[in-house]
Write a protein that holds these residues in place. Structure first.
Motif, PDB file in Angstrom:
ATOM      1  N   THR A 119      15.724  63.404  56.994  1.00 52.01           N
ATOM      2  CA  THR A 119      16.979  64.022  56.535  1.00 52.01           C
ATOM      3  C   THR A 119      17.293  63.500  55.122  1.00 52.01           C
ATOM      4  O   THR A 119      16.573  62.664  54.576  1.00 52.01           O
ATOM      5  CB  THR A 119      18.124  63.718  57.518  1.00 52.01           C
ATOM      6  OG1 THR A 119      18.054  62.345  57.858  1.00 52.01           O
ATOM      7  CG2 THR A 119      18.007  64.541  58.779  1.00 52.01           C
ATOM      8  N   ASP A 120      18.389  64.004  54.557  1.00 50.10           N
ATOM      9  CA  ASP A 120      18.670  63.723  53.155  1.00 50.10           C
ATOM     10  C   ASP A 120      18.786  62.218  52.888  1.00 50.10           C
ATOM     11  O   ASP A 120      19.476  61.501  53.619  1.00 50.10           O
ATOM     12  CB  ASP A 120      19.959  64.439  52.731  1.00 50.10           C
ATOM     13  CG  ASP A 120      19.743  65.945  52.656  1.00 50.10           C
ATOM     14  OD1 ASP A 120      18.576  66.381  52.705  1.00 50.10           O
ATOM     15  OD2 ASP A 120      20.745  66.675  52.554  1.00 50.10           O
ATOM     16  N   ASN A 121      18.131  61.780  51.836  1.00 52.05           N
ATOM     17  CA  ASN A 121      18.145  60.360  51.466  1.00 52.05           C
ATOM     18  C   ASN A 121      17.840  60.250  49.983  1.00 52.05           C
ATOM     19  O   ASN A 121      17.377  61.215  49.367  1.00 52.05           O
ATOM     20  CB  ASN A 121      17.103  59.599  52.307  1.00 52.05           C
ATOM     21  CG  ASN A 121      15.688  60.025  51.969  1.00 52.05           C
ATOM     22  OD1 ASN A 121      15.083  59.528  51.028  1.00 52.05           O
ATOM     23  ND2 ASN A 121      15.144  60.998  52.703  1.00 52.05           N
ATOM     24  N   CYS A 133      11.654  72.240  55.846  1.00 52.91           N
ATOM     25  CA  CYS A 133      12.510  72.911  56.827  1.00 52.91           C
ATOM     26  C   CYS A 133      13.736  72.042  57.035  1.00 52.91           C
ATOM     27  O   CYS A 133      13.647  70.922  57.527  1.00 52.91           O
ATOM     28  CB  CYS A 133      11.753  73.162  58.132  1.00 52.91           C
ATOM     29  SG  CYS A 133      10.709  71.823  58.695  1.00 52.91           S
ATOM     30  N   SER A 134      14.883  72.560  56.597  1.00 54.98           N
ATOM     31  CA  SER A 134      16.105  71.759  56.670  1.00 54.98           C
ATOM     32  C   SER A 134      17.276  72.690  56.940  1.00 54.98           C
ATOM     33  O   SER A 134      17.087  73.855  57.293  1.00 54.98           O
ATOM     34  CB  SER A 134      16.297  71.009  55.352  1.00 54.98           C
ATOM     35  OG  SER A 134      16.623  71.919  54.344  1.00 54.98           O
ATOM     36  N   GLY A 135      18.480  72.152  56.768  1.00 52.69           N
ATOM     37  CA  GLY A 135      19.669  72.976  57.007  1.00 52.69           C
ATOM     38  C   GLY A 135      19.869  74.018  55.919  1.00 52.69           C
ATOM     39  O   GLY A 135      20.442  75.077  56.147  1.00 52.69           O
ATOM     40  N   ALA A 159      11.413  66.748  46.510  1.00 52.53           N
ATOM     41  CA  ALA A 159      11.508  65.361  46.997  1.00 52.53           C
ATOM     42  C   ALA A 159      11.343  65.291  48.513  1.00 52.53           C
ATOM     43  O   ALA A 159      10.770  64.334  49.043  1.00 52.53           O
ATOM     44  CB  ALA A 159      12.842  64.755  46.570  1.00 52.53           C
ATOM     45  N   HIS A 160      11.819  66.309  49.254  1.00 48.41           N
ATOM     46  CA  HIS A 160      11.594  66.323  50.710  1.00 48.41           C
ATOM     47  C   HIS A 160      10.091  66.296  51.017  1.00 48.41           C
ATOM     48  O   HIS A 160       9.655  65.655  51.967  1.00 48.41           O
ATOM     49  CB  HIS A 160      12.214  67.563  51.345  1.00 48.41           C
ATOM     50  CG  HIS A 160      13.619  67.358  51.828  1.00 48.41           C
ATOM     51  ND1 HIS A 160      13.982  66.340  52.688  1.00 48.41           N
ATOM     52  CD2 HIS A 160      14.757  68.065  51.608  1.00 48.41           C
ATOM     53  CE1 HIS A 160      15.270  66.418  52.955  1.00 48.41           C
ATOM     54  NE2 HIS A 160      15.769  67.445  52.302  1.00 48.41           N
ATOM     55  N   LEU A 161       9.284  67.008  50.228  1.00 49.78           N
ATOM     56  CA  LEU A 161       7.827  66.982  50.440  1.00 49.78           C
ATOM     57  C   LEU A 161       7.268  65.595  50.120  1.00 49.78           C
ATOM     58  O   LEU A 161       6.456  65.045  50.856  1.00 49.78           O
ATOM     59  CB  LEU A 161       7.144  68.050  49.574  1.00 49.78           C
ATOM     60  CG  LEU A 161       7.449  69.503  49.954  1.00 49.78           C
ATOM     61  CD1 LEU A 161       6.932  70.456  48.884  1.00 49.78           C
ATOM     62  CD2 LEU A 161       6.833  69.849  51.303  1.00 49.78           C
ATOM     63  N   ASP A 168      14.147  67.577  41.712  1.00 55.05           N
ATOM     64  CA  ASP A 168      14.390  68.705  42.614  1.00 55.05           C
ATOM     65  C   ASP A 168      14.419  68.173  44.054  1.00 55.05           C
ATOM     66  O   ASP A 168      13.447  67.575  44.525  1.00 55.05           O
ATOM     67  CB  ASP A 168      13.261  69.732  42.438  1.00 55.05           C
ATOM     68  CG  ASP A 168      13.493  70.990  43.249  1.00 55.05           C
ATOM     69  OD1 ASP A 168      13.585  72.058  42.643  1.00 55.05           O
ATOM     70  OD2 ASP A 168      13.573  70.891  44.490  1.00 55.05           O
ATOM     71  N   HIS A 169      15.530  68.406  44.734  1.00 55.04           N
ATOM     72  CA  HIS A 169      15.743  67.882  46.091  1.00 55.04           C
ATOM     73  C   HIS A 169      14.668  68.382  47.072  1.00 55.04           C
ATOM     74  O   HIS A 169      14.196  67.621  47.927  1.00 55.04           O
ATOM     75  CB  HIS A 169      17.142  68.337  46.538  1.00 55.04           C
ATOM     76  CG  HIS A 169      17.495  68.063  47.949  1.00 55.04           C
ATOM     77  ND1 HIS A 169      18.100  66.897  48.344  1.00 55.04           N
ATOM     78  CD2 HIS A 169      17.336  68.801  49.067  1.00 55.04           C
ATOM     79  CE1 HIS A 169      18.292  66.934  49.656  1.00 55.04           C
ATOM     80  NE2 HIS A 169      17.844  68.085  50.121  1.00 55.04           N
ATOM     81  N   VAL A 170      14.278  69.635  46.945  1.00 53.72           N
ATOM     82  CA  VAL A 170      13.316  70.224  47.885  1.00 53.72           C
ATOM     83  C   VAL A 170      11.925  69.621  47.675  1.00 53.72           C
ATOM     84  O   VAL A 170      11.228  69.242  48.626  1.00 53.72           O
ATOM     85  CB  VAL A 170      13.289  71.756  47.728  1.00 53.72           C
ATOM     86  CG1 VAL A 170      12.257  72.369  48.654  1.00 53.72           C
ATOM     87  CG2 VAL A 170      14.662  72.332  48.002  1.00 53.72           C
TER      88      VAL A 170
HETATM   89 ZN    ZN Z   1      17.684  68.219  52.297  1.00 48.57          ZN
END
Ligand code: ZN
Ligand code: KG4
Length: 347
Positions: free
Chosen positions: A310-312, A142-144, A115-117, A111-113
């Motif tokens: 940011t996305d990676n 908090c992202s786009g 993964a941001h955490l 899950d991308h979200v």
């Molecule tokens: Zn993102």
């Protein structure tokens, strides 16, 4: 030692990364499409998916060669499988399935979200490992595309406790930048100009919703900036009527309103859920105003290193390792999903 190859293609970045043991980033390759979308001041899905097709193989090759690894040394393939733009997601998911099947290695849908955490745990292999953040934590992504609060009990046990009911905060940054005729993406440029402006120059509205709500709303703020800059309908101001200093003041005042709302909701969440720290990820976590003001929170706050805000794909490979260790292996019938799957808290 375990090596996971991560792939990320949820929106407008084609990315691949090799991560060792869940936290040490051996390579982090990102092909950005910002220039392709800049002219439209936002991401155009069809253009994004075409660019992913062109970028995916060169990006994978670079990630492997920069990590000094070959495909047969990889222990698993992790891919951002949700949420995102369907045409974009499909390119990464198809590449990951093909690799996992042909190499006979485990496939892990991430899950991308989430993964941001998790990105707060990553560091480049030649830097010292990051301090572990104590869990449970309050998580803010908090992202786009997302603005939501989570209770992070463990990296594989995360529940959503609040979310935006309209715009994401990064989306508000991008729209305000467009109103001010600033380039896309708006976050970095507004963050920079805000440093030269007065955050109290304009009292933009803060939407806190009901007294106990952990949800967000940013569309009123964005509209208020629009009316301030362009005038109310029927009483429009001439375009380009703002001086450089006035633009900086709008940026600083808008940013302060965003940060006030984010801080208020984090404090509310800390009062409600047992938490030993706060973790903040997603593109807006790069924001210097937000980083400075979170220092006043009553528990330690963890941000990702700048490159992992940011996305990676490093965050995908890193969380992929944790999921694999706990037996969350996907099969080849795994589908790309446009919407997220982190469950909402039911209490
Ligand atoms: Zn993102
Ligand atoms: O996480 P991300 O790369 O993509 C999504 O998953 O959406 O986030 C991109 C968003 C954009 O809206 C961009 O304007 C915002 O993050 N952003 C920032 C900053 N750097 C990027 N917003 C505020 N301040 C920044 N320094």
């Amino acid at each position: 030692m375990s090596l996971v190859l991560g792939i990320e293609s949820t929106c407008d970045e084609t990315a691949a990364s090799v991560v060792q043991d869940g936290t040490r980033v051996l390579s982090n390759v990102i092909a950005s499409q910002v220039q392709l979308h800049q002219v439209y001041k936002g991401v155009v899905p069809e253009i994004a998916s075409r660019a992913h097709i062109e970028n995916i193989l060169p990006v994978l090759d670079s990630a492997l060669s920069q990590a000094g690894t070959t495909l047969d040394q990889i222990d698993a393939v992790a891919v951002a499988q949700r949420p995102g733009l369907i045409g974009s997601l499909l390119i990464g998911v198809t590449a990951a399935k093909t690799l996992a099947w042909s190499l006979q290695k485990p496939l892990i849908g991430v899950d991308h979200v989430q993964a941001h955490l998790y990105s707060v745990r990553l560091s480049a292999h030649d830097r010292s490992p990051r301090e572990q953040c104590p869990l449970p934590a309050i998580g803010l992504v908090c992202s786009g595309g997302h603005t939501a609060l989570y209770h992070v009990r463990d990296w594989t046990d995360i529940v959503r406790i609040g979310q935006t009911i309209d715009d994401a905060v990064g989306e508000a940054y991008d729209k305000v930048a467009a109103i001010l005729n600033l380039p896309y993406p708006g976050g970095p440029v507004i963050d920079r100009l805000a440093e030269q402006g007065n955050p109290e120059a304009i009292q933009f509205p803060r939407s806190y919703l009901e007294r106990t709500s952990l949800d967000f709303s940013f569309s009123g703020l964005k509209t208020s900036v629009l009316y301030h800059v362009r005038g109310h309908p029927g009483r429009e101001k001439p375009s380009n009527s703002l001086t450089h200093q006035q633009v900086c003041d709008v940026c600083a005042s808008f940013q302060q309103a965003c940060v006030d709302v984010l801080m208020n909701k984090i404090r509310r969440a800390l009062e409600r859920y047992p938490s030993r720290s706060v973790v903040i990820g997603g593109g807006v976590s790069a924001n210097r105003g937000l980083r400075a003001q979170t220092q006043s929170l009553p528990v330690p706050v963890y941000f990702p290193e700048w490159v992992y805000c940011t996305d990676n794909a490093a965050m995908i490979a890193g969380l992929g390792q944790i999921l694999m260790d706990r037996g969350f292996i996907s099969d080849l019938s795994m589908d790309a999903m446009t919407s997220g799957s982190i469950p909402a808290m039911t209490d």
